[in-house]
Design an enzyme around this catalytic site. Sequence first.
Site, PDB file in Angstrom:
ATOM      1  N   VAL A 130     -10.803  14.144 -35.891  1.00 59.08           N
ATOM      2  CA  VAL A 130      -9.920  15.205 -35.399  1.00 59.08           C
ATOM      3  C   VAL A 130     -10.368  15.672 -34.022  1.00 59.08           C
ATOM      4  CG1 VAL A 130      -9.258  17.628 -35.759  1.00 59.08           C
ATOM      5  CG2 VAL A 130      -9.112  16.002 -37.656  1.00 59.08           C
ATOM      6  N   GLU A 131     -11.672  15.783 -33.823  1.00 63.60           N
ATOM      7  CA  GLU A 131     -12.185  16.334 -32.567  1.00 63.60           C
ATOM      8  C   GLU A 131     -11.981  15.404 -31.374  1.00 63.60           C
ATOM      9  OE1 GLU A 131     -13.245  19.270 -31.819  1.00 63.60           O
ATOM     10  OE2 GLU A 131     -13.192  20.108 -33.834  1.00 63.60           O
ATOM     11  N   THR A 132     -12.326  14.127 -31.516  1.00 59.74           N
ATOM     12  CA  THR A 132     -12.334  13.258 -30.332  1.00 59.74           C
ATOM     13  C   THR A 132     -11.822  11.838 -30.568  1.00 59.74           C
ATOM     14  OG1 THR A 132     -14.627  12.546 -30.734  1.00 59.74           O
ATOM     15  CG2 THR A 132     -14.313  14.495 -29.338  1.00 59.74           C
ATOM     16  N   TYR A 320      -6.278  23.240 -39.200  1.00 61.52           N
ATOM     17  CA  TYR A 320      -7.393  22.392 -38.774  1.00 61.52           C
ATOM     18  C   TYR A 320      -8.167  21.875 -39.984  1.00 61.52           C
ATOM     19  CZ  TYR A 320     -11.863  20.964 -36.792  1.00 61.52           C
ATOM     20  OH  TYR A 320     -12.993  20.239 -36.464  1.00 61.52           O
TER      21      TYR A 320
END
Length: 342
Positions: A130-132, A320
């Site tokens: 999800v982050e990168t 999220y």
Amino acid sequence: MKTASPRLRLALSLLAGLLATTASHAAQRYADRPEAQLFIEEMQQKHGFDKDALTFIFRRAEYLPSVIKYISPPKDPVGVRSWQRYRGRFIEPVRIKAGVAFWDRHQNTIRAASEKYGVPEEIIVGIIGVETIYGRNTGNFSAVSALATLAFDYPRRAELFRGELENLLLMAREQHRDPLDYQGSYAGALGLPQFLPSSVRNYAVDFDGDGQIDLLNSPKDAIGSVARYMQMHGWEAGAPVTKLASIGTDANLPPLIANDINPNFDAASLASHGVKTADGTEPAGKAAFIELVTPGEDSEYWLGYQNFYVITRYNRSSFYAMSVFQLGEAVKAARTAASARR
């Protein structure tokens, strides 16, 4: 000659003001700003930094108008947030395929981190995805410039980002690196897991054992740091994250929804409001009642347990946390299916 409309004149006036503000900031380096000079003095007195060295750094820090643009809430929000639109950004084929490859490539490290910190492998994989997108998009903003912009030119959250700027300088000293070398997101988040500098200093771990923490170039450090972050924020090993909720016809949902993401309701409280698990199992511990809204469609209702709450310590959003959970599950399923075909 046709006269410009009032709307056009207003737009041109606002544009001129923005350009003038940007030009003013560009002409004045942060080292010359009184608030930055005060920050430098505080860093000298509080942490023993060399004043000239910090002045050198802040002469090279730039005001980044795009940082203000990206972090500012929209002036005219369009409609209600959509869970299905948000979910579609993360639970999609490209990210799932990249997650399988990342898990296969680092399976021993992921297993070791999971066993040491008690965090499921799929949660570790879900967060980094999800982050990168597993390191594909770690940001290309100068961390010093981004944090200086937010610390000195974004009043509504200046205190938070002054703290992160302080932590960036301390982190650089501890890691024997030039603060100007760090690149990350527009908010100063760094590496594969997008840790803010304070999180790097408080939770990151040298999981590859090379004597330094590098969340950008060492997937092992990133994997171990994500797992440790979860553990230190209260992850309960072996406990559930979330379960789909079943809603009775006479359910009283507003008091549950008003509680937000805090896991405060036991099974009896949920039942008294007409809520139970969709699979009929007894809720394991206290839970939050999570509503995932999509305009024009029925909401999804879930129970979020302590571990769901822990994911929101990374980003305070039920959207999220659910995306992390579902991406991890999707990658796990795709990896299992691929293994069965071999």
